[in-house]
Design a protein around this motif. Structure first.
Motif, PDB file in Angstrom:
ATOM      1  N   HIS A  77       0.801  -1.233   0.000  1.00 56.62           N
ATOM      2  CA  HIS A  77       0.000   0.000   0.000  1.00 56.62           C
ATOM      3  C   HIS A  77       0.832   1.281   0.000  1.00 56.62           C
ATOM      4  CE1 HIS A  77      -3.415  -2.573   0.431  1.00 56.62           C
ATOM      5  NE2 HIS A  77      -2.883  -3.100   1.526  1.00 56.62           N
ATOM      6  N   THR A  78       1.813   1.391   0.921  1.00 50.96           N
ATOM      7  CA  THR A  78       2.668   2.573   0.958  1.00 50.96           C
ATOM      8  C   THR A  78       4.110   2.107   1.117  1.00 50.96           C
ATOM      9  OG1 THR A  78       2.623   2.730   3.367  1.00 50.96           O
ATOM     10  CG2 THR A  78       0.907   3.929   2.168  1.00 50.96           C
ATOM     11  N   ARG A  79       5.045   3.036   0.932  1.00 56.12           N
ATOM     12  CA  ARG A  79       6.462   2.726   1.162  1.00 56.12           C
ATOM     13  C   ARG A  79       6.654   2.267   2.611  1.00 56.12           C
ATOM     14  NH1 ARG A  79      10.756   5.519   3.230  1.00 56.12           N
ATOM     15  NH2 ARG A  79      12.747   4.694   2.535  1.00 56.12           N
ATOM     16  N   ALA A  80       5.983   2.961   3.552  1.00 57.33           N
ATOM     17  CA  ALA A  80       6.101   2.580   4.963  1.00 57.33           C
ATOM     18  C   ALA A  80       5.663   1.133   5.183  1.00 57.33           C
ATOM     19  CB  ALA A  80       5.281   3.525   5.841  1.00 57.33           C
ATOM     20  N   GLY A  81       4.684   0.674   4.378  1.00 54.97           N
ATOM     21  CA  GLY A  81       4.170  -0.681   4.518  1.00 54.97           C
ATOM     22  C   GLY A  81       5.235  -1.752   4.312  1.00 54.97           C
ATOM     23  N   ILE A  82       6.226  -1.462   3.460  1.00 57.82           N
ATOM     24  CA  ILE A  82       7.339  -2.403   3.265  1.00 57.82           C
ATOM     25  C   ILE A  82       8.032  -2.643   4.602  1.00 57.82           C
ATOM     26  CG2 ILE A  82       9.582  -2.754   2.140  1.00 57.82           C
ATOM     27  CD1 ILE A  82       8.642  -0.782  -0.054  1.00 57.82           C
ATOM     28  N   PHE A  83       8.253  -1.566   5.344  1.00 54.02           N
ATOM     29  CA  PHE A  83       9.011  -1.656   6.592  1.00 54.02           C
ATOM     30  C   PHE A  83       8.159  -2.213   7.731  1.00 54.02           C
ATOM     31  CE2 PHE A  83      10.927   1.513   3.870  1.00 54.02           C
ATOM     32  CZ  PHE A  83      12.227   1.043   3.805  1.00 54.02           C
ATOM     33  N   VAL A  84       6.852  -1.959   7.672  1.00 56.70           N
ATOM     34  CA  VAL A  84       5.949  -2.593   8.636  1.00 56.70           C
ATOM     35  C   VAL A  84       6.072  -4.114   8.507  1.00 56.70           C
ATOM     36  CG1 VAL A  84       3.519  -2.987   9.240  1.00 56.70           C
ATOM     37  CG2 VAL A  84       4.312  -0.671   8.695  1.00 56.70           C
ATOM     38  N   ALA A  85       6.094  -4.602   7.264  1.00 57.57           N
ATOM     39  CA  ALA A  85       6.203  -6.054   7.037  1.00 57.57           C
ATOM     40  C   ALA A  85       7.553  -6.584   7.512  1.00 57.57           C
ATOM     41  CB  ALA A  85       6.008  -6.360   5.551  1.00 57.57           C
ATOM     42  N   LEU A  86       8.626  -5.832   7.242  1.00 57.67           N
ATOM     43  CA  LEU A  86       9.961  -6.259   7.680  1.00 57.67           C
ATOM     44  C   LEU A  86      10.047  -6.314   9.205  1.00 57.67           C
ATOM     45  CD1 LEU A  86      12.525  -4.396   5.392  1.00 57.67           C
ATOM     46  CD2 LEU A  86      12.069  -6.838   5.517  1.00 57.67           C
ATOM     47  N   LEU A  87       9.511  -5.277   9.842  1.00 57.22           N
ATOM     48  CA  LEU A  87       9.580  -5.204  11.302  1.00 57.22           C
ATOM     49  C   LEU A  87       8.731  -6.306  11.928  1.00 57.22           C
ATOM     50  CD1 LEU A  87      10.925  -3.311  13.376  1.00 57.22           C
ATOM     51  CD2 LEU A  87       8.755  -2.118  13.569  1.00 57.22           C
ATOM     52  N   ASP A  88       7.617  -6.626  11.284  1.00 55.54           N
ATOM     53  CA  ASP A  88       6.696  -7.626  11.799  1.00 55.54           C
ATOM     54  C   ASP A  88       7.391  -8.974  12.000  1.00 55.54           C
ATOM     55  OD1 ASP A  88       3.984  -8.070  12.566  1.00 55.54           O
ATOM     56  OD2 ASP A  88       3.800  -9.373  10.812  1.00 55.54           O
ATOM     57  N   GLU A  89       8.277  -9.318  11.079  1.00 57.61           N
ATOM     58  CA  GLU A  89       8.995 -10.599  11.192  1.00 57.61           C
ATOM     59  C   GLU A  89       9.873 -10.620  12.444  1.00 57.61           C
ATOM     60  OE1 GLU A  89       9.540 -13.060   8.157  1.00 57.61           O
ATOM     61  OE2 GLU A  89       7.487 -12.337   7.945  1.00 57.61           O
ATOM     62  N   GLU A  90      10.569  -9.497  12.686  1.00 56.74           N
ATOM     63  CA  GLU A  90      11.429  -9.404  13.869  1.00 56.74           C
ATOM     64  C   GLU A  90      10.578  -9.357  15.137  1.00 56.74           C
ATOM     65  OE1 GLU A  90      14.562  -9.572  13.316  1.00 56.74           O
ATOM     66  OE2 GLU A  90      14.543  -9.179  11.153  1.00 56.74           O
ATOM     67  N   GLU A  91       9.462  -8.639  15.018  1.00 55.35           N
ATOM     68  CA  GLU A  91       8.554  -8.453  16.162  1.00 55.35           C
ATOM     69  C   GLU A  91       8.072  -9.796  16.699  1.00 55.35           C
ATOM     70  OE1 GLU A  91       7.288  -6.213  18.746  1.00 55.35           O
ATOM     71  OE2 GLU A  91       7.041  -4.849  17.039  1.00 55.35           O
ATOM     72  N   LYS A  92       7.805 -10.728  15.801  1.00 59.24           N
ATOM     73  CA  LYS A  92       7.302 -12.034  16.238  1.00 59.24           C
ATOM     74  C   LYS A  92       8.321 -12.723  17.133  1.00 59.24           C
ATOM     75  CE  LYS A  92       4.215 -12.740  12.350  1.00 59.24           C
ATOM     76  NZ  LYS A  92       4.407 -12.806  10.903  1.00 59.24           N
ATOM     77  N   ARG A  93       9.588 -12.655  16.734  1.00 64.43           N
ATOM     78  CA  ARG A  93      10.636 -13.283  17.554  1.00 64.43           C
ATOM     79  C   ARG A  93      10.728 -12.620  18.924  1.00 64.43           C
ATOM     80  NH1 ARG A  93      13.044 -14.631  12.550  1.00 64.43           N
ATOM     81  NH2 ARG A  93      13.716 -12.531  12.066  1.00 64.43           N
ATOM     82  N   PHE A  94      10.602 -11.269  18.925  1.00 63.14           N
ATOM     83  CA  PHE A  94      10.653 -10.543  20.198  1.00 63.14           C
ATOM     84  C   PHE A  94       9.496 -10.957  21.109  1.00 63.14           C
ATOM     85  CE2 PHE A  94       9.506  -6.890  22.860  1.00 63.14           C
ATOM     86  CZ  PHE A  94      10.696  -6.692  23.525  1.00 63.14           C
ATOM     87  N   GLN A  95       8.305 -11.003  20.533  1.00 63.82           N
ATOM     88  CA  GLN A  95       7.128 -11.330  21.343  1.00 63.82           C
ATOM     89  C   GLN A  95       7.206 -12.747  21.904  1.00 63.82           C
ATOM     90  OE1 GLN A  95       5.249  -8.983  22.315  1.00 63.82           O
ATOM     91  NE2 GLN A  95       6.121  -7.484  20.887  1.00 63.82           N
ATOM     92  N   ASP A  96       7.809 -13.662  21.154  1.00 60.60           N
ATOM     93  CA  ASP A  96       7.967 -15.027  21.663  1.00 60.60           C
ATOM     94  C   ASP A  96       8.775 -15.041  22.961  1.00 60.60           C
ATOM     95  OD1 ASP A  96       6.529 -16.101  19.629  1.00 60.60           O
ATOM     96  OD2 ASP A  96       8.256 -16.743  18.427  1.00 60.60           O
ATOM     97  N   ARG A  97       9.781 -14.160  23.034  1.00 61.11           N
ATOM     98  CA  ARG A  97      10.593 -14.091  24.262  1.00 61.11           C
ATOM     99  C   ARG A  97       9.761 -13.569  25.434  1.00 61.11           C
ATOM    100  NH1 ARG A  97      14.919 -10.059  22.738  1.00 61.11           N
ATOM    101  NH2 ARG A  97      15.636 -10.381  24.862  1.00 61.11           N
ATOM    102  N   VAL A  98       8.861 -12.629  25.163  1.00 61.77           N
ATOM    103  CA  VAL A  98       8.031 -12.056  26.229  1.00 61.77           C
ATOM    104  C   VAL A  98       6.983 -13.071  26.687  1.00 61.77           C
ATOM    105  CG1 VAL A  98       6.476 -10.170  26.854  1.00 61.77           C
ATOM    106  CG2 VAL A  98       8.362  -9.751  25.257  1.00 61.77           C
ATOM    107  N   ILE A  99       6.427 -13.788  25.742  1.00 65.66           N
ATOM    108  CA  ILE A  99       5.324 -14.710  26.071  1.00 65.66           C
ATOM    109  C   ILE A  99       5.834 -16.011  26.666  1.00 65.66           C
ATOM    110  CG2 ILE A  99       3.457 -16.102  25.053  1.00 65.66           C
ATOM    111  CD1 ILE A  99       3.206 -13.815  22.936  1.00 65.66           C
ATOM    112  N   GLY A 100       6.962 -16.519  26.147  1.00 65.05           N
ATOM    113  CA  GLY A 100       7.381 -17.851  26.570  1.00 65.05           C
ATOM    114  C   GLY A 100       8.844 -17.989  26.966  1.00 65.05           C
ATOM    115  N   GLY A 101       9.579 -16.874  26.985  1.00 63.62           N
ATOM    116  CA  GLY A 101      10.995 -16.947  27.338  1.00 63.62           C
ATOM    117  C   GLY A 101      11.191 -16.996  28.850  1.00 63.62           C
ATOM    118  N   PRO A 102      12.465 -17.067  29.270  1.00 61.33           N
ATOM    119  CA  PRO A 102      12.763 -17.109  30.703  1.00 61.33           C
ATOM    120  C   PRO A 102      12.452 -15.773  31.396  1.00 61.33           C
ATOM    121  CG  PRO A 102      14.804 -17.006  29.400  1.00 61.33           C
ATOM    122  CD  PRO A 102      13.679 -17.145  28.424  1.00 61.33           C
ATOM    123  N   PRO A 103      12.091 -15.799  32.699  1.00 63.64           N
ATOM    124  CA  PRO A 103      11.863 -14.567  33.446  1.00 63.64           C
ATOM    125  C   PRO A 103      13.187 -13.829  33.661  1.00 63.64           C
ATOM    126  CG  PRO A 103      11.740 -16.481  34.912  1.00 63.64           C
ATOM    127  CD  PRO A 103      11.928 -16.999  33.512  1.00 63.64           C
TER     128      PRO A 103
END
Lengths: 201, 201
Positions: free
Chosen positions: A62-88
């Motif tokens: 949709h927009t140029r920014a949308g390219i980077f939203v998609a790129l960040l989303d991939e990294e974001e998933k890995r980050f969220q996995d650490r928050v949801i299921g990683g060590p305290p």
């Protein structure tokens, strides 16, 4: 066609094509960011390098920014996995205040590592959808646990997320591909800890 | 030429021209925002409507976002006058914590009133220059007064400014020209007050 499968041939193939195009575009965009810097990744340049039509790229992002939203989303998933299921204390199993402090440090590291992509994903015409923000979800949940009397309207959690993400996204000068100064990271983490501990203590 | 005046004819006239062009461009940009909405104000459209060359507009503002930085700057001066010389608690003469609380409410009102311009003034490629931010200057000064032990590195003041400005600039959906919901303003002001009072109390 397998027995029992619905006769969805053409649309189904289109969907598979779309998924392939998406993965291909993200991979090419990632290469371009690494080689050229985020500021030189445009819709046209991405289409050309990916060997796809401009229309395909436009429909996907949709927009140029949308390219980077998609790129960040991939990294974001890995980050969220650490928050949801990683060590305290980042993951579950520590007191809420300790988790908020750990979340702040980890989030700052994440944003510092991906500053160029995170900034390029901002589109002044389209605010970050706060309701879909995993950061807001976690901060709200932890604030509910630590200080339910302040968590009510949701605006305090949003202000905490802004306190954490705003300096990197909006205010700090950071040359692309240059590592963030360690002292700055430490100072931001320390003052985040002061903010959280005074608020919840 | 007046007696004693330096013989700076041509450059002087250019500077006068430049000042006239600037005032004219800002006036035309303001009209366009009111009539068409910020999203339809482009460098080309502004040049055409102002009857000036694209080069002139480009040299003046550098980027599309630069147009809105200039527009916001005019409003910003009026806001800062109230903080520097207006009645307390926003102006001088009240305790630092009360001034921080009042600053938050006034700043939220300011940003809500100018959301479209403030958002359009953001340029992902150029961070808001924090060192030149009058908001950061005031918050830092008041935090120094209220809690000198936390004000040291400057990052806590920056996080407070981000907590205040980030929700409007980054996260909240707000249709252009639509007034911000009163309840949202009240909630943001109240949770800002909680944040400041817990931090400084």
């Amino acid at each position: 066609m397998e027995p029992g499968a619905l006769p969805l041939g053409p649309p189904r193939e289109e969907r598979a094509d779309a998924a392939r195009n998406r993965a291909h575009l993200i991979e090419v965009a990632r290469q371009m960011v690494a080689e050229l810097g985020a500021e030189n990744v445009t819709m046209d340049a991405l289409a050309e390098r990916a060997g796809l039509g401009k229309g395909t790229v436009f429909r996907r992002f949709h927009t140029r920014a949308g390219i980077f939203v998609a790129l960040l989303d991939e990294e974001e998933k890995r980050f969220q996995d650490r928050v949801i299921g990683g060590p305290p204390p980042l993951g579950p199993g520590a007191p809420a205040v300790d988790r908020l402090v750990a979340f702040g440090r980890a989030r700052l590291e994440f944003l510092m590592e991906h500053t160029a992509i995170a900034r390029a994903s901002l589109d002044p015409g389209r605010p970050v959808p706060a309701k879909e923000s995993p950061s807001l979800f976690h901060v709200q949940m932890l604030l509910n646990e630590a200080r339910p009397e302040h968590a009510g309207s949701g605006t305090l959690a949003l202000q905490l997320v802004a306190a954490l993400e705003g300096p990197v996204l909006l205010y700090l000068q950071n040359r692309e591909n240059a590592p963030a100064p360690v002292a700055l990271m430490d100072n931001l983490s320390s003052s985040w800890q002061v903010l959280v501990e005074r608020l919840c203590g």
